[in-house]
Enzyme design. Structure first.
Site, mmCIF file in Angstrom:
data_model
loop_
_atom_site.group_PDB
_atom_site.id
_atom_site.type_symbol
_atom_site.label_atom_id
_atom_site.label_comp_id
_atom_site.label_asym_id
_atom_site.label_seq_id
_atom_site.Cartn_x
_atom_site.Cartn_y
_atom_site.Cartn_z
ATOM 1 N N HIS A 114 8.770 53.643 13.411
ATOM 2 C CA HIS A 114 7.406 53.125 13.570
ATOM 3 C C HIS A 114 7.009 52.309 12.334
ATOM 4 O O HIS A 114 6.289 51.322 12.448
ATOM 5 C CB HIS A 114 6.414 54.274 13.752
ATOM 6 C CG HIS A 114 6.372 54.851 15.122
ATOM 7 N ND1 HIS A 114 5.885 54.165 16.208
ATOM 8 C CD2 HIS A 114 6.755 56.075 15.585
ATOM 9 C CE1 HIS A 114 5.955 54.937 17.288
ATOM 10 N NE2 HIS A 114 6.481 56.104 16.933
ATOM 11 N N ASP A 121 5.373 54.344 21.159
ATOM 12 C CA ASP A 121 5.029 55.536 21.939
ATOM 13 C C ASP A 121 4.149 55.067 23.094
ATOM 14 O O ASP A 121 3.144 54.377 22.873
ATOM 15 C CB ASP A 121 4.245 56.536 21.091
ATOM 16 C CG ASP A 121 5.070 57.117 19.947
ATOM 17 O OD1 ASP A 121 6.306 57.046 20.018
ATOM 18 O OD2 ASP A 121 4.466 57.629 18.995
ATOM 19 N N GLU A 178 11.090 63.516 22.824
ATOM 20 C CA GLU A 178 9.747 63.032 23.138
ATOM 21 C C GLU A 178 9.823 62.015 24.271
ATOM 22 O O GLU A 178 10.340 60.919 24.075
ATOM 23 C CB GLU A 178 9.118 62.377 21.894
ATOM 24 C CG GLU A 178 8.968 63.313 20.710
ATOM 25 C CD GLU A 178 8.491 62.612 19.454
ATOM 26 O OE1 GLU A 178 8.004 63.303 18.544
ATOM 27 O OE2 GLU A 178 8.614 61.368 19.375
ATOM 28 N N HIS A 181 8.519 58.361 23.403
ATOM 29 C CA HIS A 181 8.995 57.615 22.233
ATOM 30 C C HIS A 181 10.286 56.841 22.534
ATOM 31 O O HIS A 181 11.279 57.416 22.966
ATOM 32 C CB HIS A 181 9.238 58.588 21.075
ATOM 33 C CG HIS A 181 9.714 57.935 19.812
ATOM 34 N ND1 HIS A 181 8.961 57.911 18.662
ATOM 35 C CD2 HIS A 181 10.852 57.261 19.519
ATOM 36 C CE1 HIS A 181 9.629 57.270 17.710
ATOM 37 N NE2 HIS A 181 10.788 56.866 18.223
#
Length: 201
Positions: A114, A121, A178, A181
């Site tokens: 990120h 996300d 996740e 993500h």
């Protein structure tokens, strides 16, 4: 006196690495829905850590792939909603203080994808912007958020798979822990960036 163009050219001739620019994803994907959670208190930090007016900034390659995924999903009646895009490293340190758990939060000393503009996300919404059911809420740090989770409703697993197929079909790599993500391939080798979160206009 050198012009900005001349200065850039001179630096390039001296062997300096070209400056990495981030792109506001909404300028390429007009129907992208923004729900930047860290610009609100609705996140696991329980406080706002992004400024008002924060944008979804990503590397040009990330935006190109995201646009491809958005096109594929639009044909199926969905739009993309983003929770997080580029993240300043200072915020990464704040997250690490609360949850120093690799796999869920990257060690800020190494940097998160990120922080490089190489991770996003996100989730699905309908064409009208309505939520669709997913296995968990965003930033759920339990096994139910894993891609291999077989519990929950059939609809939630189906939506997770629709998102996965579109994102992987566009060349992203999923984070197995996740469902929301996705990473740009090779992002860990890219530099950690420091760019303005809000527009100067």
């Amino acid at each position: 006196m050198l012009s900005a163009t001349g200065l850039t050219l001179t630096l390039a001739l001296l062997g300096s690495a070209p400056k990495t620019e981030l792109v506001d994803a909404t300028t390429v994907i007009p129907d992208l829905v923004l729900d930047l959670r860290y610009a609100t208190k609705d996140n696991f930090l329980k406080r706002q850590v992004y400024p008002d007016g924060a944008r979804c900034l990503l590397l040009p390659d990330s935006v190109k792939r995201l646009a491809k995924a958005a096109d594929a999903l639009r044909a199926q009646g969905y739009r993309l909603k983003v929770y997080d895009c580029y993240r300043p490293r200072a915020v990464q340190y704040e997250m690490w203080k609360i949850l120093p758990k690799p796999g869920y939060v990257a060690n800020p000393r190494k940097g998160s994808n990120h922080n490089r503009g190489g991770a996003v996300d996100l989730t699905l919404v309908t064409k009208d912007g309505a939520e669709v059911e997913m296995p968990t809420a965003f930033d759920d740090f339990t096994p139910a958020a894993h891609h291999g989770y077989t519990g929950g409703t059939a609809a939630s697993r189906e939506h997770r798979e629709v998102l996965r197929k579109a994102m992987e079909g566009a060349g992203f790599q999923r984070n197995r822990m996740e469902w929301w993500h996705y990473d740009l391939p090779g992002a860990t080798k890219l530099p950690v960036l420091d760019v303005p979160f809000t527009s100067a206009e």
